[in-house]
Scaffold this motif. Structure first.
Motif, PDB file in Angstrom:
ATOM      1  N   VAL A  92       0.851  -1.190   0.000  1.00 23.01           N
ATOM      2  CA  VAL A  92       0.000   0.000   0.000  1.00 23.01           C
ATOM      3  C   VAL A  92       0.886   1.240   0.000  1.00 23.01           C
ATOM      4  O   VAL A  92       1.794   1.352   0.817  1.00 23.01           O
ATOM      5  CB  VAL A  92      -0.942   0.026   1.229  1.00 23.01           C
ATOM      6  CG1 VAL A  92      -1.754   1.304   1.256  1.00 23.01           C
ATOM      7  CG2 VAL A  92      -1.857  -1.190   1.231  1.00 23.01           C
TER       8      VAL A  92
ATOM      9  N   CYS B  13       0.477   5.673  -0.551  1.00 18.49           N
ATOM     10  CA  CYS B  13      -0.457   6.791  -0.675  1.00 18.49           C
ATOM     11  C   CYS B  13       0.333   8.083  -0.782  1.00 18.49           C
ATOM     12  O   CYS B  13       1.315   8.275  -0.058  1.00 18.49           O
ATOM     13  CB  CYS B  13      -1.376   6.835   0.544  1.00 18.49           C
ATOM     14  SG  CYS B  13      -2.622   8.125   0.443  1.00 18.49           S
TER      15      CYS B  13
ATOM     16  N   LEU C 106      -3.928   6.484  -4.229  1.00 14.07           N
ATOM     17  CA  LEU C 106      -3.671   5.333  -3.379  1.00 14.07           C
ATOM     18  C   LEU C 106      -3.412   4.136  -4.277  1.00 14.07           C
ATOM     19  O   LEU C 106      -4.175   3.877  -5.209  1.00 14.07           O
ATOM     20  CB  LEU C 106      -4.865   5.035  -2.462  1.00 14.07           C
ATOM     21  CG  LEU C 106      -4.617   3.838  -1.552  1.00 14.07           C
ATOM     22  CD1 LEU C 106      -4.130   4.297  -0.193  1.00 14.07           C
ATOM     23  CD2 LEU C 106      -5.839   2.984  -1.426  1.00 14.07           C
TER      24      LEU C 106
ATOM     25  N   GLN D 165      -2.918   0.103  -3.965  1.00 12.50           N
ATOM     26  CA  GLN D 165      -3.069  -1.059  -3.091  1.00 12.50           C
ATOM     27  C   GLN D 165      -2.842  -2.271  -3.980  1.00 12.50           C
ATOM     28  O   GLN D 165      -3.724  -2.673  -4.723  1.00 12.50           O
ATOM     29  CB  GLN D 165      -4.467  -1.064  -2.489  1.00 12.50           C
ATOM     30  CG  GLN D 165      -4.708  -2.165  -1.502  1.00 12.50           C
ATOM     31  CD  GLN D 165      -6.055  -2.005  -0.838  1.00 12.50           C
ATOM     32  OE1 GLN D 165      -6.331  -1.007  -0.197  1.00 12.50           O
ATOM     33  NE2 GLN D 165      -6.907  -3.000  -1.006  1.00 12.50           N
TER      34      GLN D 165
ATOM     35  N   ALA E 253     -10.104   0.365  -1.420  1.00  7.92           N
ATOM     36  CA  ALA E 253      -9.080   1.367  -1.718  1.00  7.92           C
ATOM     37  C   ALA E 253      -9.706   2.762  -1.827  1.00  7.92           C
ATOM     38  O   ALA E 253      -9.115   3.750  -1.389  1.00  7.92           O
ATOM     39  CB  ALA E 253      -8.351   1.009  -3.007  1.00  7.92           C
TER      40      ALA E 253
END
Length: 147
Positions: free
Chosen positions: A34, A36, A50, A52, A145
């Protein structure tokens, strides 16, 4: 049960290769990576991307600002809108999605309900907060997400 020999190539129905890897290259015990990044756009009030695993979601927020339609302005809290979309290149599926795609509208409404409970809307009476969420690449877990 009866044991079958492992296949030599992964088919679309198989999730783990003979080498013990998932389609996205993770081992069966590994979680998705992950990442961001916030503030990716300067002309909005908030934005983020983001990642993921192989799923990529971009979000932008406008507001709180004056409600665009007076009829939508609420006297005691902000009015929240949310638009959820999937980029045409986000999946292997190449069918064209109309703007009025019911599934996308439903997901937008789900996100709106979630964010209405998370945002202190009572602090912004007679205003509007607009959220725009777009799936840039889809590899499962799009809604998780997006949230």
């Amino acid at each position: 049960g009866r044991r079958h020999p492992p296949p030599t190539l992964m088919s679309k129905r198989e999730y783990i290769s003979p080498q013990g890897l998932r389609i996205d290259g993770r081992r069966s015990t590994e979680i998705r990576r992950v990442q961001c990044k916030l503030g990716i756009f300067s002309h909005v009030d908030g934005s983020a991307i983001l990642e993921q695993g192989n799923t990529k979601i971009i979000a932008s927020v406008y507001g709180p600002r004056e409600a665009t339609r007076r009829s939508e302005a609420l006297p005691d809290k902000a009015f929240v809108t949310c638009e959820y979309s999937i980029a045409s290149f986000a999946t292997n599926e190449r069918k064209r999605r109309p703007k009025s795609d019911r599934r996308l509208k439903e997901k937008g409404l789900e996100l709106k309900k979630i964010f209405e409970t998370l945002i202190n809307t009572h602090r912004y009476p007679r205003s509007q907060i607009s959220l725009f969420v777009q799936v840039l690449q889809s590899d499962g877990g799009d809604m998780a997400a997006a949230i």
